[in-house]
Enzyme design. Structure first.
Site, PDB file in Angstrom:
ATOM      1  N   THR A   1      28.543  49.298  51.146  1.00  0.00           N
ATOM      2  CA  THR A   1      27.633  49.984  50.232  1.00  0.00           C
ATOM      3  C   THR A   1      28.201  50.115  48.827  1.00  0.00           C
ATOM      4  O   THR A   1      27.543  50.619  47.930  1.00  0.00           O
ATOM      5  CB  THR A   1      27.270  51.390  50.767  1.00  0.00           C
ATOM      6  N   GLY A   2      29.432  49.633  48.642  1.00  0.00           N
ATOM      7  CA  GLY A   2      30.011  49.655  47.290  1.00  0.00           C
ATOM      8  C   GLY A   2      29.427  48.546  46.430  1.00  0.00           C
ATOM      9  O   GLY A   2      28.738  47.659  46.930  1.00  0.00           O
TER      10      GLY A   2
ATOM     11  N   GLU B   1      31.010  46.040  44.634  1.00  0.00           N
ATOM     12  CA  GLU B   1      31.597  44.746  44.963  1.00  0.00           C
ATOM     13  C   GLU B   1      31.186  44.285  46.361  1.00  0.00           C
ATOM     14  O   GLU B   1      30.784  43.143  46.560  1.00  0.00           O
ATOM     15  CB  GLU B   1      33.131  44.852  44.918  1.00  0.00           C
TER      16      GLU B   1
ATOM     17  N   ILE C   1      40.112  41.500  50.245  1.00  0.00           N
ATOM     18  CA  ILE C   1      39.958  41.011  48.878  1.00  0.00           C
ATOM     19  C   ILE C   1      40.651  41.943  47.888  1.00  0.00           C
ATOM     20  O   ILE C   1      41.118  41.528  46.843  1.00  0.00           O
ATOM     21  CB  ILE C   1      38.441  40.940  48.537  1.00  0.00           C
ATOM     22  N   THR C   2      40.722  43.201  48.242  1.00  0.00           N
ATOM     23  CA  THR C   2      41.192  44.246  47.337  1.00  0.00           C
ATOM     24  C   THR C   2      42.499  43.899  46.627  1.00  0.00           C
ATOM     25  O   THR C   2      43.457  43.459  47.247  1.00  0.00           O
ATOM     26  CB  THR C   2      41.389  45.559  48.119  1.00  0.00           C
TER      27      THR C   2
ATOM     28  N   GLU D   1      52.973  28.589  44.093  1.00  0.00           N
ATOM     29  CA  GLU D   1      53.336  29.365  42.911  1.00  0.00           C
ATOM     30  C   GLU D   1      54.826  29.653  43.015  1.00  0.00           C
ATOM     31  O   GLU D   1      55.373  29.702  44.119  1.00  0.00           O
ATOM     32  CB  GLU D   1      52.587  30.697  42.974  1.00  0.00           C
TER      33      GLU D   1
ATOM     34  N   HIS E   1      70.644  44.189  41.235  1.00  0.00           N
ATOM     35  CA  HIS E   1      71.109  42.952  41.833  1.00  0.00           C
ATOM     36  C   HIS E   1      70.414  42.649  43.139  1.00  0.00           C
ATOM     37  O   HIS E   1      70.510  41.551  43.650  1.00  0.00           O
ATOM     38  CB  HIS E   1      72.616  43.044  42.077  1.00  0.00           C
TER      39      HIS E   1
END
Lengths: 379, 286, 379, 286
Positions: free
Chosen positions: D17-18, D20, D96-97, D210, D248
């Protein structure tokens, strides 16, 4: 250590849980002053046992005079063997709902259990019996503590989803009593939802593990001295004994909880009534026996004492010498039966006989003997 | 035959340089228990009572191949010692220490789920003995004798009492296990009974229970399924008054379980004879 | 957030770890006063990077004048891009041994790692390379934390068994920085054992997870403002951008860390030198692009900007409009190449061209173009 | 064919319901993903975007039989949502967050050891898509096309870039997995490569790595053992300066691992072609 309500609430408040405004009163004048400060209050006996309401230990006061009178009546009264040392005067809450919330140790599961029910208040045990599904339960992992999603599920399972946020937050705070204070029981019943929607601890029960008191010396120093229970139990605790008062007239000493409980059973079966449970642990040094005898003899109801000791590592003759020394030091004249078994039991019995103490061969024989001797004493 | 422990078990003693640890190590050695080492942080490399001392249990296991441990360390350190033993690969851990905080033991129990091979006896227990072979703990050897009676008990001194009586009557024991009386402990009544049921060297079973908890009921359930063992049970505390409890939490979860009555009934239902006093046990076993 | 030494030590002290007496000095007079209070002191530059010793950021002062002079020299100096805001004057320790102790996140193990070595001090990285076995390691369970027996083993494995008790206790305290403060690194090097046998933190490094700062607002409020780094990075942080200053002359904006890093690679390969890394995240709203451009244009070295955006959800024409608006608002005149791909990329390119912005078809083409344009600018 | 996700996967959306969660649920639905429900505490019993909403993931799984979940909740609640999904029995969890604290994720990783069936993708990732069938996350469907190239990436936008180029060149994808760039995350490069190697529907492999960590090296080790897949790798960040590190501890544990050079060398040794720019990938795949 079972904390009194006001003590438990102080601890809850330190964990961030809301409690009603309240004041401790040690005498009627202080109760009157509490009324002046708080307005209408409940005047509540502070004893570390349940059922104080039914025993007349809680009175509502809607005037200063009533508060004074309630304190007069309650302070000093005896509730299940506890002399009420003080009262807690607490502002009345505007109650909309009462919830039950409690952590305790479930010994069968060897775990802490968290219970939550929308049906809080006095009758929660009845709820547990009649509609157990009305109580939502969770066993939190003891290293992780209860997780947010677990608590959310619990709250919805208990039908309290509309209070999900405040309840999840509150339960996490209450849980801290377990790792931070070694709580065996941490219970809020009722957990009150006020008409304004605040969630407040209406009552609070907190029991701290006696075995962990070395980690919580602060609590012991702050609260340890306030609770006045059975005077023999208090004295026994000072002397480091495991002692429970019972209401009969035959003092009991045993080494090991199982043997001691078994001895109670035998005395009862023989028609006698034990005055206490007293476990002196392994061995049986004169000093420990003397401490145990001293506490038991404080009780004027006691008419005779049965000592039941099994010498595992300790030898029977040493136990016998210890008992004789203790009796002599205390100038004890009441009937004394000592049953001992294990290594060198014959030598031990010989020593006892020589010193006028009745030796028992079996626990059952010894129990019958002390019952007989104490009855004879009455006649 | 026996359960859990025999003359081949290789034992270390955690806290071997302490007063209790040292005394009982000698007792264990004197009956032939294979004590292969001990631990005492900072005393690694020394020898005590004729065996090597190590700084940690892991060091001891690596060096000696020990598979069992007896723990004799003070209560504040005992929970850690149990976890240390499990993590070191010990499969039989016997913790004698009394007074361990309950929350420590709850955390230990959860920790042990990660070490399913590790069996814990105790804490706050007299340990176990396989007469004539080995012992870990403090049960006096001289009150025991080898034989076929399995004995499991929650109480220390009652165990001694019953073992004495059995030995005096010529009824030797396969293994005696004192599981301890703490609310949160390692092996349960049921666990030990299950081992005895599987042990061909055990023909009789004596169970010494106590009020509180449901362990005896669970053991009775197991025996109710039928077992070749002739069994006698005794429950102590039948006349003990209900504890001065506070709060409802305890009552909610325990209901009517845990009373002497419920335990005795469970045993009777399972076909286990119930003794009224420990004196009766020997007679009922024959 | 990387705390300064004195801040990290304050946190350690709050966890119960012993630190040497020390005073923060913001100017030479305060450093002189610190000497008056503490006697001979080390005057240490406070910057959130290593290597300050080699950079001349630590000076010993054995007189008030020396302390004053040291502060004069150190405050304001630049150490790896950080202007030293203040110094920490710390009483000298009577060192018997130097130990290395550090927690950090081992990303390959997806866990916290604890490292302990008897060979502490400046050369620990060399120790790690040459004799890795000299560093004892433990991965504590993140729910349980390190257990006593695990720490005892670690301490003995590190050859520090004679310090077993104080070290186990100290490590447990240091560990609290992880659950309590979301520390990513918590390091004490050297951990000093004094000749009197005390165990004291000689230096301290503490890095708090920026993603967790919402849980530690107190730390941010107390320490956040003190650290003065690269001015563009400070400005970018204020504007909520992920920005790192580099030493070239081509400004770079990308959406997504991977794309942005890939763009740096392309520019470098095309013979250019990037001035920064700036990730504007998903989408490319005019406001965010404007913020990014604004920060980049603050740097007088910048001769041109490359924007590399992939329109995933966002459409190319919208991105183009955003870039045009941002450029116009900032009245930017330097060369600007925008490479975009994804939905409606052609429409987007059309808009850019119409507004005099060079559109790039591929990242590689765009990189070559901006290098060419900025070179042209120089000529 | 595909890995992890196909048209039969039954997906719930945590945080449906958000803003995003709602937006991407619609995107997921529009390509045919079987979204069977969502969660939002307090909104249980309602319907959103045509699917039932539940208070908790456990309720949702009980009612719908869902086996996968997409998590779109704010960072402070995301770690809890992952654990909730695993405890509810979800076997594919896609988070996804962005911005979850690292210590939260370290605890989550340990928690997930108790749920070995649960696979976590992310957090801070674009999720995964099996073109033409289903997606969980935010990878735009329109840049993808069904086919036989497996794509695994640590970067979101580079994934889009490469997927677009592949699709434009007529090279469809079996599944695209964005594992995310956080230091502590769920499925690793190697985990995903292993799945692709076992998938008969995948013939080619593109790996977008990466700098930092050793995940690429571990994946290369796996491929070095020989694989039927034709593979191309790209590492971004080869010119990125070393982070301004302090202390270190990081250097002690990472040594020389994690550089672009070490990753590219590892891939070359494993027989994997290394692209210098993403533009080169398509050509090298043919």
């Amino acid at each position: 250590m079972k904390l009194l309500e006001y003590q438990a609430k102080e601890v809850l408040a330190s964990l961030g849980i809301a409690i009603p405004p309240g004041v401790v009163a040690r005498n009627p004048a202080e109760a009157a002053a509490a009324f002046a400060r708080l307005g209408p209050v409940a005047v509540k006996a502070q004893v570390p046992v349940g059922g104080r309401g039914k025993a007349g230990g809680i009175k509502l006061a809607s005037s200063e005079a009533e508060a004074r009178r309630a304190a007069e009546q309650i302070i000093g009264m005896d509730i299940k063997g506890f002399k009420v040392p003080l009262v807690y005067c607490e502002a009345a809450l505007d109650i909309a709902r009462e919830i039950y919330l409690g952590f305790t140790v479930d010994r069968d599961a060897r775990a802490n259990i968290l219970m939550l029910s929308a049906k809080g208040g006095m009758e929660i045990e009845q709820v547990a019996e009649e509609s157990p599904a009305a109580i939502a339960r969770l066993y939190p992992n003891p290293w992780r503590g209860p997780l947010d999603f677990e608590l959310t599920q619990l709250v919805f399972d208990a039908g309290l989803g509309d209070l999900s946020r405040p309840l999840v937050s509150l339960i996490k705070k209450l849980y801290r009593a377990i790792p931070d204070y070694d709580a065996l029981t941490a219970e809020i019943n009722p957990l009150v939802v006020t008409k304004r929607g605040e969630v407040i601890a209406g009552d609070a029960k907190l029991e701290i593990d006696d075995n962990a008191m070395w980690r919580h010396k602060d609590l012991e120093e702050k609260y340890g001295a306030v609770i006045e229970g059975d005077p023999y139990e208090v004295e026994a605790k000072k002397r480091g004994l495991t002692y429970v008062s019972l209401d009969g007239d035959i003092g009991i000493i045993g080494n090991g909880a199982g043997l001691c409980m078994g001895t109670l059973d035998l005395v009862q079966r023989a028609g006698g009534r034990p005055a206490n449970f007293c476990d002196i642990g392994g061995g049986a040094k004169a000093e420990v026996v003397e401490n145990a005898l001293a506490v038991i003899l404080m009780n004027p109801k006691v008419k005779g004492v049965l000592i039941n000791v099994f010498g595992g590592i300790t030898r029977g003759d040493e136990v016998a010498k210890g008992v004789v020394t203790a009796r002599d030091n205390l100038k004890m004249t009441l009937p004394l039966v000592v049953r001992m078994s294990g290594t060198r039991e014959e030598e031990g019995r010989e020593i006892l006989k020589r010193n006028g103490i009745e030796p028992g061969v079996s626990g059952w024989e010894a129990a019958k003997k002390i019952v007989e001797l104490t009855r004879a004493g009455v006649t | 035959m026996s359960i859990l422990l025999d003359s081949s078990t290789m034992v270390i003693v955690q806290g071997i340089t302490g007063r209790e640890g040292g005394f009982h190590t000698e007792q264990m050695q004197s009956m032939g228990t294979k004590v292969v080492g001990g631990t005492s942080p900072g005393k690694g490399g020394t020898t005590h009572l004729g065996v090597p001392v190590f700084d940690t249990a892991a060091d001891a296991v690596r060096a000696t191949g020990a598979n069992a441990s007896g723990i004799f360390v003070p209560a504040p350190f005992a929970a850690d010692a149990i976890m240390e033993a499990a993590a070191a690969g010990i499969t039989l851990i016997v913790c004698i220490t009394e007074g361990i905080p309950i929350q420590d033991m709850i955390r230990v129990k959860e920790f042990l789920r990660g070490y399913p091979q590790a069996r814990l006896v105790g804490a706050n227990c007299p340990g176990l003995i396989t007469p004539g072979q080995a012992k870990i703990g403090i049960i006096p050897q001289r009150i025991t004798s080898p034989g076929a009676v399995g004995l499991v008990s929650r109480s220390g001194t009652l165990t001694y009492e019953v073992a004495s009586a059995l030995s005096a009557a010529g009824l030797g024991q396969s293994t005696i296990v004192g599981i301890g009386g703490d609310p949160v402990l390692g092996l349960t009544f049921r666990d030990v009974v299950e081992l005895f049921v599987q042990d061909p060297g055990t023909t009789n079973l004596v169970l010494i229970g106590e009020i509180g908890g449901s362990d005896e009921e669970h053991a009775a359930e197991l025996l109710a399924r039928g077992s070749r063992l002739k069994a006698v049970a005794f429950i102590s505390g039948r006349t003990a008054p209900e504890g001065k409890r506070m709060g409802h939490a305890g009552a909610i979860i325990s209901g009517n379980r845990g009373t002497a009555k419920s335990k005795e009934e469970a045993f009777r239902k399972a076909g286990v004879a119930v003794a009224e006093t420990t004196d009766d046990i020997v007679g009922m076993l024959r």
